[in-house]
Design an enzyme around this catalytic site. Structure first.
Site, short mmCIF file in Angstrom:
data_model
loop_
_atom_site.label_atom_id
_atom_site.label_comp_id
_atom_site.label_asym_id
_atom_site.label_seq_id
_atom_site.Cartn_x
_atom_site.Cartn_y
_atom_site.Cartn_z
N HIS A 1 81.03 -29.11 31.47
CA HIS A 1 82.21 -29.46 30.66
C HIS A 1 82.34 -28.50 29.47
CE1 HIS A 1 84.57 -32.95 28.52
NE2 HIS A 1 85.11 -31.77 28.33
N ASP B 1 69.85 -20.28 11.50
CA ASP B 1 70.47 -20.72 10.24
C ASP B 1 71.22 -22.04 10.41
OD1 ASP B 1 69.65 -18.69 8.54
OD2 ASP B 1 71.38 -17.42 8.95
N SER C 1 96.96 -37.08 21.05
CA SER C 1 96.80 -36.48 22.38
C SER C 1 97.97 -35.58 22.74
CB SER C 1 96.69 -37.62 23.41
OG SER C 1 96.50 -37.09 24.69
N GLY C 2 97.66 -34.37 23.18
CA GLY C 2 98.68 -33.48 23.77
C GLY C 2 99.77 -33.01 22.84
N TYR D 1 69.18 -21.26 -0.12
CA TYR D 1 70.22 -20.31 0.26
C TYR D 1 71.53 -20.66 -0.47
CZ TYR D 1 73.58 -17.89 3.26
OH TYR D 1 74.58 -17.09 3.72
N HIS E 1 85.41 -31.16 19.44
CA HIS E 1 85.22 -30.79 20.85
C HIS E 1 86.17 -29.65 21.19
CE1 HIS E 1 84.72 -30.86 25.10
NE2 HIS E 1 85.90 -31.39 25.35
N SER F 1 93.72 -38.72 20.79
CA SER F 1 93.09 -37.81 21.74
C SER F 1 92.40 -38.60 22.85
CB SER F 1 92.08 -36.95 21.01
OG SER F 1 91.20 -36.35 21.94
N SER F 2 92.51 -38.10 24.07
CA SER F 2 91.87 -38.81 25.20
C SER F 2 90.35 -38.83 25.07
CB SER F 2 92.30 -38.18 26.52
OG SER F 2 92.12 -36.79 26.47
N ASP F 3 89.78 -37.96 24.22
CA ASP F 3 88.34 -37.94 24.02
C ASP F 3 87.87 -38.87 22.90
OD1 ASP F 3 87.76 -36.06 26.06
OD2 ASP F 3 88.40 -34.43 24.76
N GLY G 1 91.16 -29.17 22.82
CA GLY G 1 90.29 -29.36 21.66
C GLY G 1 90.72 -30.53 20.79
N ASN G 2 89.78 -31.03 20.01
CA ASN G 2 90.10 -32.12 19.10
C ASN G 2 89.02 -32.24 18.04
OD1 ASN G 2 88.08 -33.84 20.70
ND2 ASN G 2 89.71 -33.54 22.21
N HIS H 1 86.76 -26.23 24.30
CA HIS H 1 86.32 -25.56 25.53
C HIS H 1 86.20 -24.07 25.20
CE1 HIS H 1 87.88 -28.90 28.47
NE2 HIS H 1 87.06 -29.36 27.55
ZN ZN Z 1 86.83 -31.36 27.20
#
Ligand code: ZN
Length: 229
Positions: free
Chosen positions: A168, A119, A44-45, A226, A94, A73-75, A27-28, A96
């Site tokens: 993905h 909503d 990253s990591g 709201y 992002h 991050s690699s993303d 995640g990131n 998973h």
């Molecule tokens: Zn991913």
């Protein structure tokens, strides 16, 4: 540099852990300062536990590191395509997370079956097309952003602030990193509920469009009412 943004982005990353959306270093989250044209993103990591604001990496919109000694991050390239394509967004997340990823792997959009979904998302959460061999081979992460941007052509990304990348997992966004993380948590919640709904009733009906709009617009429309002013 960008001390406040770093704190917000760190907090958004930690929120993913608290909400049970990420395992290990998965995640990131990132956030952007539009005024500076700079993005702060998770390194990253690196384990979330003990992560400090100064561990975040600051880059420009081309991905060049402006500040930080760790690798981003690699993303990162996916996040950057989203910032360039969707000018209204201020944060990207992002994960998973289990149920949203199950829908992404099934390559099925998450239907809007109830008001919890309505909503936050004005319609189904869409699935991208699959990346082709050439898109996977080179500039994979940037091409992941491009398939998302293509999927939203003609659609307001602020009305459906999430997507499922085929095979993905989910990417979510919002006006800030905090809002992107919040949307990621809600997405996982509605992904789980929709999974149970279609398990209980395979032909579960989608929410009536008028009912969908009522819920989305009372929270997000120009005349939203709201919550507190
Ligand atoms: Zn991913």
């Amino acid at each position: 540099m960008l001390e406040e943004l770093r704190k917000q982005v760190l907090e958004a990353n930690l929120e993913l852990v608290r909400a049970g959306l990420v395992l290990y270093t998965f995640g990131n989250a990132s956030g952007i300062s539009r005024a500076d044209g700079l993005v702060a993103i998770k390194p990253s990591g690196v384990p979330y536990e003990g992560m400090r604001p100064e561990d975040l990496v600051v880059t420009d919109l081309e991905g060049r590191t402006v500040e930080g000694s760790l690798r981003p991050s690699s993303d990162l390239a996916t996040h950057l395509v989203l910032y360039r394509s969707f000018p209204a967004i201020g944060g990207v997340v992002h994960t998973h997370s289990r149920f949203a990823t199950a829908w992404a792997q099934a390559r099925r959009p998450i239907p809007c079956l109830g008001t919890t979904h309505a909503d936050y998302f004005r319609g189904p959460v869409p699935v991208t097309s699959a990346l082709d061999a050439r898109e996977i081979e080179s500039a994979y992460e940037a091409n992941t952003g491009e398939v998302i941007a293509r999927r939203f052509a003609g659609t307001d990304p602020m009305e459906v602030p999430a997507v499922l990348v085929a095979g993905h997992g989910p990417f979510c966004w919002g006006a800030s990193a905090a809002e992107a993380a919040h949307n990621a948590v809600i997405l996982e919640y509605v992904a789980e509920m929709s999974y149970y709904s279609v398990t209980l009733a395979e032909a579960a009906e989608e929410l009536d469009p008028a009912h969908l709009d009522k819920h989305f617009l009372r929270k997000h429309g120009a005349a939203a009412y709201y919550g507190q002013k």
